[in-house]
Design an enzyme around this catalytic site. Structure first.
Site, PDB file in Angstrom:
ATOM      1  N   GLN A  33       0.676  -1.243  -0.045  1.00 57.60           N
ATOM      2  CA  GLN A  33       0.013   0.076   0.006  1.00 57.60           C
ATOM      3  C   GLN A  33       0.981   1.159   0.028  1.00 57.60           C
ATOM      4  OE1 GLN A  33      -2.235  -1.226   3.506  1.00 57.60           O
ATOM      5  NE2 GLN A  33      -0.398  -1.599   4.391  1.00 57.60           N
ATOM      6  N   GLY A 140      -2.903 -12.369   7.918  1.00 55.97           N
ATOM      7  CA  GLY A 140      -3.642 -12.722   8.818  1.00 55.97           C
ATOM      8  C   GLY A 140      -4.739 -14.038   8.591  1.00 55.97           C
ATOM      9  N   ASP A 157      -8.062  -5.753  13.627  1.00 50.75           N
ATOM     10  CA  ASP A 157      -7.908  -4.286  13.705  1.00 50.75           C
ATOM     11  C   ASP A 157      -7.374  -4.300  12.050  1.00 50.75           C
ATOM     12  OD1 ASP A 157      -7.048  -1.983  13.882  1.00 50.75           O
ATOM     13  OD2 ASP A 157      -5.633  -2.204  15.407  1.00 50.75           O
ATOM     14  N   SER A 158      -8.091  -4.312  11.079  1.00 52.92           N
ATOM     15  CA  SER A 158      -7.662  -4.148   9.602  1.00 52.92           C
ATOM     16  C   SER A 158      -7.928  -2.853   8.994  1.00 52.92           C
ATOM     17  CB  SER A 158      -8.565  -5.091   8.865  1.00 52.92           C
ATOM     18  OG  SER A 158     -10.025  -4.784   8.901  1.00 52.92           O
ATOM     19  N   THR A 159      -7.418  -2.667   7.910  1.00 47.72           N
ATOM     20  CA  THR A 159      -7.786  -1.621   6.913  1.00 47.72           C
ATOM     21  C   THR A 159      -9.138  -1.947   6.468  1.00 47.72           C
ATOM     22  OG1 THR A 159      -6.461  -2.971   5.441  1.00 47.72           O
ATOM     23  CG2 THR A 159      -5.478  -0.726   6.209  1.00 47.72           C
ATOM     24  N   PRO A 164      -5.443  -6.600   0.487  1.00 47.54           N
ATOM     25  CA  PRO A 164      -5.209  -7.919   1.341  1.00 47.54           C
ATOM     26  C   PRO A 164      -6.276  -8.151   2.275  1.00 47.54           C
ATOM     27  CG  PRO A 164      -3.481  -6.079   1.842  1.00 47.54           C
ATOM     28  CD  PRO A 164      -4.335  -5.575   0.613  1.00 47.54           C
TER      29      PRO A 164
HETATM   30  N1  SAM Z   1      -7.338   1.402  13.108  1.00 51.39           N
HETATM   31  C1  SAM Z   1      -7.368   1.435  11.560  1.00 51.39           C
HETATM   32  C2  SAM Z   1      -8.540   1.592  10.963  1.00 51.39           C
HETATM   33  O1  SAM Z   1      -9.780   1.293  11.284  1.00 51.39           O
HETATM   34  O2  SAM Z   1      -8.659   2.188   9.935  1.00 51.39           O
HETATM   35  C3  SAM Z   1      -6.762   0.090  11.206  1.00 51.39           C
HETATM   36  C4  SAM Z   1      -5.171   0.412  11.211  1.00 51.39           C
HETATM   37  S1  SAM Z   1      -4.022  -0.923  11.006  1.00 51.39           S
HETATM   38  C5  SAM Z   1      -2.850   0.230  10.354  1.00 51.39           C
HETATM   39  C6  SAM Z   1      -4.566  -1.705   9.790  1.00 51.39           C
HETATM   40  C7  SAM Z   1      -3.450  -2.708   9.288  1.00 51.39           C
HETATM   41  O3  SAM Z   1      -4.024  -3.894   8.571  1.00 51.39           O
HETATM   42  C8  SAM Z   1      -2.513  -2.107   8.132  1.00 51.39           C
HETATM   43  O4  SAM Z   1      -1.582  -2.125   8.819  1.00 51.39           O
HETATM   44  C9  SAM Z   1      -2.597  -3.515   7.139  1.00 51.39           C
HETATM   45  O5  SAM Z   1      -1.378  -3.419   6.463  1.00 51.39           O
HETATM   46  C10 SAM Z   1      -3.096  -4.469   7.871  1.00 51.39           C
HETATM   47  N2  SAM Z   1      -3.692  -5.278   6.959  1.00 51.39           N
HETATM   48  C11 SAM Z   1      -4.495  -5.488   6.073  1.00 51.39           C
HETATM   49  N3  SAM Z   1      -4.923  -6.645   5.466  1.00 51.39           N
HETATM   50  C12 SAM Z   1      -4.184  -7.630   6.258  1.00 51.39           C
HETATM   51  C13 SAM Z   1      -4.051  -9.028   6.220  1.00 51.39           C
HETATM   52  N4  SAM Z   1      -4.783  -9.654   5.372  1.00 51.39           N
HETATM   53  N5  SAM Z   1      -3.526  -9.599   7.222  1.00 51.39           N
HETATM   54  C14 SAM Z   1      -2.693  -8.995   8.113  1.00 51.39           C
HETATM   55  N6  SAM Z   1      -2.477  -7.485   8.031  1.00 51.39           N
HETATM   56  C15 SAM Z   1      -3.615  -6.995   7.240  1.00 51.39           C
END
Ligand code: SAM
Length: 276
Positions: A33, A140, A157-159, A164
């Site tokens: 990203q 994950g 706690d994902s995007t 992904p």
């Molecule tokens: N608090 C935030 C929100 O609601 O916008 C989420 C923050 S946290 C930075 C989200 C993280 O999820 C990102 O760093 C991203 O790289 C990660 N992520 C996305 N898809 C993922 C997956 N399949 N497995 C593990 N991590 C993932």
């Protein structure tokens, strides 16, 4: 006249949030990203992924306290917790407040998010070096699939559901989560805004409901997230968040306390209707 720099996140094709920027501190393309860190006048430092606000210095406490303390205080004494995503470290920081916790595994796909958090958000990333924390750079979805009756709590706690993260909002993932949890385990996932993401919420809630014996939904106010009203979906094998069983209640919080725990589960009518 001094030049002003403003940043806009287009939260929907028709709505944006705009902040006046002091400085762009970091900007790079990772394997997954586009990552940027801005310093803004209103919210302090902001972490952006693909142009979407992930955390800001001013209001990250609301999101991180609510995604963690509602499930943690629902469970009597969680020992093993897995966080999917959450590379900024805020969720891990809140989990580490519990003396019952023996192991926290942070499963983040993108190592550069963790690096940026350590460098630009030390107050959010401060517990990543706690000896109970293990960071695992992996997807994950695959990681959770490999676990069996392993943990007390899984926090997603994902995007947003793009790239992904898409699979993190789907039934097969919730089935793996169910298998990865102990017989009294709890799942919590961030599930976006009831104003702007009604369909996603309806789908996720019915998927979680189809997998877990009990499902719950709660809300918190996060000013920099789209619409300001944010939601969390819980799937539980045994415990009911309306009758929290936690013996430890964190005191050093700014949003969460037992009254908020209860009130966050009381939903406006339009949200209740969404879940029916
Ligand atoms: N608090 C935030 C929100 O609601 O916008 C989420 C923050 S946290 C930075 C989200 C993280 O999820 C990102 O760093 C991203 O790289 C990660 N992520 C996305 N898809 C993922 C997956 N399949 N497995 C593990 N991590 C993932």
């Amino acid at each position: 006249m001094e030049m002003e720099l403003w940043y806009t996140e287009k939260q929907t094709p028709n709505v944006g949030i705009t902040c006046k920027v002091k400085e762009t501190l970091w900007r790079c393309q990772t394997d997954y990203q586009e990552l940027a860190v801005l310093d803004t006048f209103q919210f302090g430092r902001i972490l952006l992924l693909d142009g979407m606000v992930q955390a800001t210095a001013a209001d990250e406490f609301v999101y991180h306290e609510m995604i963690v303390h509602v499930p943690m205080c629902t469970h009597p004494a969680p020992k093993t917790v897995v966080v999917v995503g959450g590379g900024d470290g805020g969720t891990v920081r809140e989990i580490c407040k519990y003396p019952s916790v023996e192991k926290v595994i942070l499963v983040e796909i993108d190592a550069q998010v963790v690096e940026a958090a350590r460098k630009f958000f030390p107050e959010i990333a401060c517990s990543l070096d706690d000896p109970r924390v293990e960071i695992c750079y992996a997807d994950g979805i695959e990681y959770i699939r490999s676990l069996d009756s392993f943990c007390d709590l899984i926090i997603v706690d994902s995007t947003e559901p793009v790239g992904p993260a898409i699979g993190l909002f789907d039934t097969p993932f919730y089935q793996s989560v169910f298998k990865a949890l102990k017989e009294d385990g709890i799942l919590v996932a961030q599930t976006e805004s009831p104003f702007f993401n009604a369909e996603l919420i309806r789908n996720v809630f019915s998927r979680v409901k189809s997998v877990f014996p009990s499902s719950y939904f709660y809300l918190a106010s996060v000013p920099t997230y789209p619409s300001g009203l944010w939601s969390f979906t819980m799937g539980s094998k045994k415990y009911d968040p309306q009758k929290p069983e936690g013996t430890f209640i964190p005191q050093n919080t700014r949003y969460y306390w037992p009254g908020i725990h209860k009130s966050s589960l009381i939903l406006p009518r339009f949200v209740q209707e969404l879940l029916e």
